[in-house]
Design a protein around this motif. Structure first.
Motif, mmCIF file in Angstrom:
data_model
loop_
_atom_site.group_PDB
_atom_site.id
_atom_site.type_symbol
_atom_site.label_atom_id
_atom_site.label_comp_id
_atom_site.label_asym_id
_atom_site.label_seq_id
_atom_site.Cartn_x
_atom_site.Cartn_y
_atom_site.Cartn_z
ATOM 1 N N SER A 2 95.985 91.525 95.402
ATOM 2 C CA SER A 2 95.592 90.167 95.603
ATOM 3 C C SER A 2 94.613 89.997 96.571
ATOM 4 O O SER A 2 94.350 90.635 97.760
ATOM 5 N N ASP B 94 92.322 86.676 98.512
ATOM 6 C CA ASP B 94 92.206 85.240 98.919
ATOM 7 C C ASP B 94 90.902 85.065 99.507
ATOM 8 O O ASP B 94 90.320 85.622 100.096
ATOM 9 N N ASN C 177 97.103 91.682 89.125
ATOM 10 C CA ASN C 177 96.106 91.422 90.085
ATOM 11 C C ASN C 177 95.676 89.855 90.150
ATOM 12 O O ASN C 177 95.711 89.327 88.994
ATOM 13 N N THR C 178 95.633 89.396 91.181
ATOM 14 C CA THR C 178 95.148 87.951 91.493
ATOM 15 C C THR C 178 94.215 87.853 92.527
ATOM 16 O O THR C 178 93.824 88.234 93.577
ATOM 17 N N HIS D 209 92.799 84.516 94.447
ATOM 18 C CA HIS D 209 93.054 83.244 94.830
ATOM 19 C C HIS D 209 91.850 82.779 95.602
ATOM 20 O O HIS D 209 91.459 82.862 96.452
#
Length: 104
Positions: A5, A7, A39-40, A42
């Motif tokens: 992830s 951000d 998977n991210t 953000h």
């Protein structure tokens, strides 16, 4: 690579390019292989400025062949499309509504 992830905070960011201001993907592979699973990316964007019409791209997952895109990859843009367009300028095209965390 799976279960990653990131951000990204684009607060008061100014982007000046000739080709694309934003190419945002929850998962991306440059080869014809799966970009992995879960998977991210953000993204928070506020008072950011882009270059105007560009080749911006947005997707949960991408590969050159668009074959195996993995499972559960997400691009999450905080807020909704209307608020994004009101608080940020010059990202054309802007992200589609379905990639935002809140509805209109």
């Amino acid at each position: 690579m799976s279960s990653n992830s990131v951000d990204m905070d684009l607060h008061r960011t100014r982007v000046v390019t000739t080709t694309a201001d934003l190419r945002l993907f929850g998962a991306l592979s440059f080869a014809n292989v799966s970009p992995g699973d879960e998977n991210t990316l953000h993204v928070v964007a506020s008072q950011a400025t882009g270059s105007g019409p560009r080749l911006n791209r947005y997707a949960h997952s991408s590969t050159p062949s668009m074959g195996n895109l993995g499972v559960g990859n997400r691009l999450e843009i905080v807020g909704n499309a209307n608020a994004f367009d009101q608080t940020n300028n010059g990202f054309v095209p802007s992200p589609p509504a379905e990639l935002f965390t809140a509805q209109q």
